[in-house]
Design an enzyme around this catalytic site. Structure first.
Site, PDB file in Angstrom:
ATOM      1  N   GLY A 230      -2.102  10.466   4.766  1.00  0.00           N
ATOM      2  CA  GLY A 230      -3.490  10.200   4.412  1.00  0.00           C
ATOM      3  C   GLY A 230      -4.161  11.431   3.813  1.00  0.00           C
ATOM      4  O   GLY A 230      -3.591  12.099   2.943  1.00  0.00           O
ATOM      5  N   ASP A 260       0.686   3.049  -2.284  1.00  0.00           N
ATOM      6  CA  ASP A 260       1.438   2.492  -3.410  1.00  0.00           C
ATOM      7  C   ASP A 260       1.249   3.346  -4.669  1.00  0.00           C
ATOM      8  O   ASP A 260       2.191   3.563  -5.429  1.00  0.00           O
ATOM      9  CB  ASP A 260       1.007   1.047  -3.666  1.00  0.00           C
ATOM     10  CG  ASP A 260       1.145   0.204  -2.405  1.00  0.00           C
ATOM     11  OD1 ASP A 260       2.186   0.331  -1.725  1.00  0.00           O
ATOM     12  OD2 ASP A 260       0.210  -0.553  -2.092  1.00  0.00           O
TER      13      ASP A 260
END
Ligand SMILES: Nc1ncnc2c1ncn2[C@@H]1O[C@H](COP(=O)(O)OP(=O)(O)O)[C@@H](O)[C@H]1O
Ligand SMILES: [Mg+2]
Length: 317
Positions: A230, A260
């Site tokens: 993240g 993605d």
């Protein structure tokens, strides 16, 4: 077409435009989404050829999906519009300003009818890389078989396989996911996952440090493993060497699709023959574009836009 080939389910997407409970007449935006489609679009915008294999309904969202991919210059010869089932949908509501709720309306969808016969051996054999994710095997037995078939064909032709765990708790239990996905990870050349996804895959303790997760997973087979963290960036283990990258500082407006987009940047750099650190660098740049823009794929950059994020301390004039 050489370049990247991927397969998966494209969904219609309905996104509520205002926070709160969804009421009749609420404004919403229509689009299409899908993890594998985001990867195909991401690499394509960076100049890498891409082909997409999938099954959608012969309906408005199915046609929208084909038009979007074709408009991006992606080979859609492997896409079927199936008259026997509707395109699945994803509904995104913003319950409060920072609490999004995702509902899937995809049971019995055309995408879940993907089957091994949909995978053209010539398309896989001619590719430079096959990318699959852990979403597709969750859709149905035939979709899982299609992923297996694509991986078998890639293996036979010496085409490298990239696998993103992409565990979706709404689709299956952790136990079923591990049973189905660990064999895929073991066969892959490159594996991507978030920290909790690698913990799930390895049945490891939740507090296992990321570099330990990388080592353990590489011990199972894949030469290249990447953990995304993240806003803390990412780390990779490539032929025994660890590298890390920081996340760019951006104001997050929509974190969905970051993983993605990251994969797209990573694979585009890899297909360009760039080294371990450069792969992570381009991956982190694409992840930042994804979180800094609304939509999973809409805000992904062309190659000449990359300096916008990479030189983030400057105003680009
Ligand atoms: N808040 C953020 N700011 C900048 N980059 C981010 C942020 N969140 C994610 N990214 C980038 O996207 C990558 C993937 O995000 P992550 O949340 O780990 O994956 P996923 O979307 O699969 O859960 C991160 O490694 C990072 O490079
Ligand atoms: Mg992901």
């Amino acid at each position: 077409v050489s370049g990247l080939v991927t397969l998966g389910e494209l969904l219609g997407q309905i996104t509520a435009q205002r926070e709160g409970r969804l009421r009749p007449g609420a404004p919403a935006t229509l689009s299409v989404c899908g993890a594998e489609a985001t990867v195909a679009i991401g690499v394509r915008r960076l100049g890498v050829p891409a082909a997409y294999v999938g099954r959608s309904g012969e309906d408005t969202f199915g046609r929208m999906g084909v038009e979007v991919l074709r408009g991006e210059g992606i080979d859609v010869s492997g896409m079927t519009l199936d008259p026997a089932a509707p395109t699945g949908l994803l509904l995104r509501t913003r319950r409060t300003a920072d609490r999004d709720v995702v509902e899937y309306l995809r049971g019995g969808s055309a995408g879940s009818r993907l089957c091994p016969e949909d995978v053209d051996p010539a398309l896989i054999a001619g590719a430079d890389l096959l990318h699959v994710t852990g979403i597709t095997p969750a859709l149905s037995d035939t979709a899982a078989a299609a992923v297996d078939r694509a991986c078998d064909l890639a293996r036979q032709s010496g085409v490298p396989i990239s696998f993103d765990v992409n565990y979706r708790a709404r689709l299956w239990s952790g136990r079923s996911a591990r049973a189905a996905l660990l064999p895929l990870a073991v066969r892959a050349d490159i594996v991507f996952g978030g920290r909790s996804e690698l913990v799930l895959l390895l049945d490891a303790a939740p507090d296992t440090p990321p570099d330990r997760l990388l080592t353990e997973l590489a011990g199972e087979g894949p030469r290249e493993v990447v953990v995304t963290l993240g806003a803390e960036g990412a780390a990779s283990l490539c032929d025994g060497v660890v590298a890390t990258v920081a996340a760019h500082r951006v104001t997050p407006v929509d974190v969905v699709g970051a993983g993605d987009a990251f994969v797209a940047g990573y694979l585009a750099a890899r297909l360009d023959g760039r080294n371990q650190q450069a792969r992570l660098g381009l991956a982190s740049t694409l992840g930042a574009f994804a979180v800094g823009t609304r939509g999973d794929w809409e805000g992904l950059p062309d190659r000449d836009e990359l300096p916008l994020i990479e030189h983030h301390d400057e105003v680009v004039r």
